[in-house]
Design a protein around this motif. Structure first.
Motif, PDB file in Angstrom:
ATOM      1  N   LEU A 123      12.473  24.372  40.593  1.00 25.18           N
ATOM      2  CA  LEU A 123      13.700  23.584  40.654  1.00 25.18           C
ATOM      3  C   LEU A 123      13.397  22.119  40.941  1.00 25.18           C
ATOM      4  CD1 LEU A 123      16.753  23.549  40.493  1.00 25.18           C
ATOM      5  CD2 LEU A 123      16.842  24.058  42.958  1.00 25.18           C
ATOM      6  N   HIS A 124      12.422  21.852  41.805  1.00 24.28           N
ATOM      7  CA  HIS A 124      12.032  20.467  42.086  1.00 24.28           C
ATOM      8  C   HIS A 124      11.435  19.824  40.845  1.00 24.28           C
ATOM      9  CE1 HIS A 124      11.794  20.703  46.784  1.00 24.28           C
ATOM     10  NE2 HIS A 124      12.915  21.201  46.286  1.00 24.28           N
ATOM     11  N   ALA A 125      10.617  20.580  40.109  1.00 25.68           N
ATOM     12  CA  ALA A 125      10.052  20.051  38.869  1.00 25.68           C
ATOM     13  C   ALA A 125      11.149  19.778  37.844  1.00 25.68           C
ATOM     14  CB  ALA A 125       9.027  21.033  38.301  1.00 25.68           C
ATOM     15  N   PHE A 126      12.155  20.637  37.790  1.00 26.60           N
ATOM     16  CA  PHE A 126      13.270  20.462  36.864  1.00 26.60           C
ATOM     17  C   PHE A 126      14.065  19.196  37.206  1.00 26.60           C
ATOM     18  CE2 PHE A 126      17.691  21.132  35.614  1.00 26.60           C
ATOM     19  CZ  PHE A 126      17.560  21.489  34.275  1.00 26.60           C
ATOM     20  N   VAL A 127      14.279  18.975  38.492  1.00 25.56           N
ATOM     21  CA  VAL A 127      15.014  17.782  38.925  1.00 25.56           C
ATOM     22  C   VAL A 127      14.173  16.527  38.741  1.00 25.56           C
ATOM     23  CG1 VAL A 127      16.056  16.642  40.922  1.00 25.56           C
ATOM     24  CG2 VAL A 127      16.468  19.067  40.515  1.00 25.56           C
ATOM     25  N   GLY A 128      12.852  16.646  38.885  1.00 27.85           N
ATOM     26  CA  GLY A 128      11.967  15.508  38.676  1.00 27.85           C
ATOM     27  C   GLY A 128      11.214  15.050  39.890  1.00 27.85           C
ATOM     28  N   LEU A 129      11.255  15.790  40.996  1.00 25.48           N
ATOM     29  CA  LEU A 129      10.535  15.415  42.208  1.00 25.48           C
ATOM     30  C   LEU A 129       9.129  16.008  42.173  1.00 25.48           C
ATOM     31  CD1 LEU A 129      13.387  15.858  44.838  1.00 25.48           C
ATOM     32  CD2 LEU A 129      12.577  13.732  43.777  1.00 25.48           C
ATOM     33  N   GLY A 136       9.049   7.954  34.328  1.00 29.37           N
ATOM     34  CA  GLY A 136      10.402   8.318  33.943  1.00 29.37           C
ATOM     35  C   GLY A 136      10.540   9.600  33.164  1.00 29.37           C
ATOM     36  N   THR A 137       9.484  10.404  33.094  1.00 23.73           N
ATOM     37  CA  THR A 137       9.512  11.592  32.234  1.00 23.73           C
ATOM     38  C   THR A 137       9.533  12.903  33.001  1.00 23.73           C
ATOM     39  OG1 THR A 137       7.086  11.776  32.072  1.00 23.73           O
ATOM     40  CG2 THR A 137       8.183  10.288  30.518  1.00 23.73           C
ATOM     41  N   THR A 138       9.542  12.860  34.327  1.00 26.22           N
ATOM     42  CA  THR A 138       9.394  14.100  35.089  1.00 26.22           C
ATOM     43  C   THR A 138      10.693  14.887  35.217  1.00 26.22           C
ATOM     44  OG1 THR A 138       9.809  12.917  37.169  1.00 26.22           O
ATOM     45  CG2 THR A 138       7.516  13.115  36.463  1.00 26.22           C
ATOM     46  N   SER A 139      11.840  14.233  35.100  1.00 23.46           N
ATOM     47  CA  SER A 139      13.113  14.889  35.370  1.00 23.46           C
ATOM     48  C   SER A 139      13.737  15.459  34.097  1.00 23.46           C
ATOM     49  CB  SER A 139      14.090  13.918  36.030  1.00 23.46           C
ATOM     50  OG  SER A 139      15.348  14.530  36.225  1.00 23.46           O
ATOM     51  N   VAL A 140      13.721  16.782  33.978  1.00 20.25           N
ATOM     52  CA  VAL A 140      14.406  17.435  32.861  1.00 20.25           C
ATOM     53  C   VAL A 140      15.911  17.221  32.988  1.00 20.25           C
ATOM     54  CG1 VAL A 140      14.795  19.636  31.681  1.00 20.25           C
ATOM     55  CG2 VAL A 140      12.563  19.139  32.700  1.00 20.25           C
ATOM     56  N   TRP A 165       8.413  27.018  32.481  1.00 22.67           N
ATOM     57  CA  TRP A 165       7.486  26.100  33.128  1.00 22.67           C
ATOM     58  C   TRP A 165       6.977  25.057  32.138  1.00 22.67           C
ATOM     59  CZ3 TRP A 165       6.453  24.356  37.715  1.00 22.67           C
ATOM     60  CH2 TRP A 165       6.722  25.123  38.830  1.00 22.67           C
ATOM     61  N   HIS A 166       6.781  25.440  30.876  1.00 22.54           N
ATOM     62  CA  HIS A 166       6.436  24.444  29.862  1.00 22.54           C
ATOM     63  C   HIS A 166       7.521  23.384  29.759  1.00 22.54           C
ATOM     64  CE1 HIS A 166       2.675  25.668  27.995  1.00 22.54           C
ATOM     65  NE2 HIS A 166       3.078  26.920  27.961  1.00 22.54           N
ATOM     66  N   LEU A 167       8.777  23.814  29.908  1.00 27.25           N
ATOM     67  CA  LEU A 167       9.898  22.875  29.853  1.00 27.25           C
ATOM     68  C   LEU A 167       9.865  21.909  31.025  1.00 27.25           C
ATOM     69  CD1 LEU A 167      12.691  21.988  28.687  1.00 27.25           C
ATOM     70  CD2 LEU A 167      13.714  23.748  30.157  1.00 27.25           C
ATOM     71  N   ALA A 168       9.551  22.392  32.220  1.00 27.05           N
ATOM     72  CA  ALA A 168       9.614  21.569  33.427  1.00 27.05           C
ATOM     73  C   ALA A 168       8.380  20.703  33.622  1.00 27.05           C
ATOM     74  CB  ALA A 168       9.814  22.461  34.648  1.00 27.05           C
ATOM     75  N   SER A 202      -8.465  18.184  27.623  1.00 23.58           N
ATOM     76  CA  SER A 202      -8.492  16.747  27.894  1.00 23.58           C
ATOM     77  C   SER A 202      -7.101  16.138  27.968  1.00 23.58           C
ATOM     78  CB  SER A 202      -9.310  16.026  26.800  1.00 23.58           C
ATOM     79  OG  SER A 202     -10.628  16.522  26.759  1.00 23.58           O
ATOM     80  N   HIS A 203      -6.197  16.580  27.087  1.00 22.57           N
ATOM     81  CA  HIS A 203      -4.843  16.024  27.034  1.00 22.57           C
ATOM     82  C   HIS A 203      -3.859  17.158  27.296  1.00 22.57           C
ATOM     83  CE1 HIS A 203      -6.723  12.433  25.442  1.00 22.57           C
ATOM     84  NE2 HIS A 203      -7.287  13.156  24.513  1.00 22.57           N
ATOM     85  N   LEU A 204      -3.560  17.381  28.573  1.00 21.03           N
ATOM     86  CA  LEU A 204      -2.850  18.583  28.969  1.00 21.03           C
ATOM     87  C   LEU A 204      -1.377  18.570  28.588  1.00 21.03           C
ATOM     88  CD1 LEU A 204      -4.461  19.060  32.499  1.00 21.03           C
ATOM     89  CD2 LEU A 204      -5.037  20.221  30.375  1.00 21.03           C
ATOM     90  N   ASP A 205      -0.765  17.398  28.502  1.00 24.29           N
ATOM     91  CA  ASP A 205       0.665  17.354  28.199  1.00 24.29           C
ATOM     92  C   ASP A 205       0.914  17.726  26.739  1.00 24.29           C
ATOM     93  OD1 ASP A 205       3.341  17.010  28.284  1.00 24.29           O
ATOM     94  OD2 ASP A 205       3.334  14.911  28.839  1.00 24.29           O
TER      95      ASP A 205
END
Length: 375
Positions: free
Chosen positions: A223-229, A235-239, A291-294, A339-342
């Motif tokens: 839930l924290h990852a979804f909110v962006g904390l 600026g890309t962490t918050s779904v 989790w891929h989404l968040a 190497s490029h995890l995202d």
């Protein structure tokens, strides 16, 4: 005398009396996207300051005495990670300098190319600068930010003739250049934290380091990852922030819902298929679709980058195929690359290159079906 209505009101006379006037323009579209990015900007300030203040609480003020810390203490704002004012103020001290440098670099190259071509500037540079800033880690050196923006404007847009003529998203061109040239400063695996002499990896890096693909051990709940904390690019962490902005753009009919949904369907379906395989030491094989989404910048890329009308597919079916292809590529890169995890920016660039072929195939299939139906 009739004049051609343009986004920059150049007052160029039309060659004939027959023309169409429309209130829609590039400037109007840019303003809509700026409004949609407000939630992401707010979360960029809050989360960047929150992560920095958390780091300060760990290492102590004597180890991490920077000009930002001195300024915050001098103004009486403090460094409490659970103070909204302290988080926003500290985040702004990272976000605003990067944005200012990127804006100056982009405006400089835009003016140079406009003077060389003898016509008004292309326009759209402030939006590119904002998207580029939101996609960068807070700890990036300012000279690297300026270099990446210069590459984005020159090689991603102006070399093709300006706004509307490029076939690759300029923001992604600049980001990929920085990732390829300065991977240690861009991946966030070791330099996400903004405090000197203290490093901490992003959640994507932590998942990659943990065998078996478990994510429940992360310090960041879903839930924290979804909110962006969570640690990540500014600026890309918050779904949640991306979904709010995306809902506004969909309501205003500024982006294609087919592309966004196609990316989600492609990502979720690929993740569920890959989850059936034995992890065999690859942590990302067992990572679920939610989790891929968040994690990473999936939502930001799907709503603000993949939907760029200049570089995406144009046909209705093509947009679905375009989005699905990008979603598949995101999971494939995360599972197959160490190497490029995202993987989001590389997947969207691949989609940009495939978009003309996708549209061509959709039109070709449609023509063949009509020919068979009509005999």
């Amino acid at each position: 005398m009739a004049y051609l209505l343009s986004s920059r009101s150049t007052q160029t006379a039309t060659p004939s009396t027959l023309h169409i006037r429309d209130a829609f323009s590039l400037d109007l579209a840019t303003r809509y996207i700026f409004v949609a990015l407000i939630p992401c900007i707010v979360m960029a300030l809050v989360n960047t300051g929150f992560q920095a203040n958390l780091d300060l609480a760990v290492v102590g003020i004597d180890t991490a005495a920077t000009w930002r810390v001195t300024l915050l203490d001098g103004l009486g704002i403090g460094r409490d990670p659970y103070s909204l004012l302290a988080d926003v103020a500290h985040g702004a001290l990272y976000f605003l300098p990067v944005l200012a440098v990127i804006l100056l670099a982009g405006a400089l190259w835009e003016r140079i190319f406009a003077k060389f071509r003898g016509r008004p500037p292309s326009g759209g540079t402030p939006l590119i600068a904002l998207l580029f800033t939101l996609s960068l880690p807070a700890s990036i050196p300012l000279w690297q930010a300026a270099l990446g923006m210069s590459f984005a404007i020159i090689m991603g847009r102006e070399i093709f003739g300006g706004t509307g003529r490029n076939f690759l998203n300029p923001v992604l061109v600049g980001l990929v250049f920085l990732y390829a040239t300065y991977p240690r400063d861009m991946t966030g695996e070791t330099v996400w934290t903004m405090v000197d002499a203290f490093t901490s990896p992003t959640d994507l890096a932590l998942v990659g380091q943990e065998g078996g693909g478990r994510v429940d051990w992360l310090a960041t709940p879903w839930l924290h990852a979804f909110v962006g904390l969570a640690p990540g690019q500014m600026g890309t962490t918050s779904v949640l922030a991306c979904l709010i902005g995306g809902a506004f753009l969909l309501y205003a009919r500024m982006i294609s819902g087919a592309i966004v949904m196609g990316m989600f369907v492609g990502m979720a379906a690929t993740a569920m298929v890959i989850n059936q395989f034995d992890s065999a030491g690859n942590a990302f094989i067992d990572v679920t679709w939610y989790w891929h989404l968040a994690l990473g910048s999936f939502a930001f890329g799907a709503i603000f980058l993949a939907t760029d009308p200049t570089t995406s597919a144009m046909t209705v079916r093509g947009r679905w195929n375009y989005g699905i292809l990008i979603g598949i590529m995101v999971v494939a890169i995360r599972v197959g690359s160490s190497s490029h995890l995202d993987g989001v920016m590389f997947a969207i660039l691949f989609g940009n290159m495939a978009a003309p072929l996708i549209d061509h195939m959709v039109v070709w299939i449609h023509i063949r079906r009509r020919a068979r139906r009509l005999g």
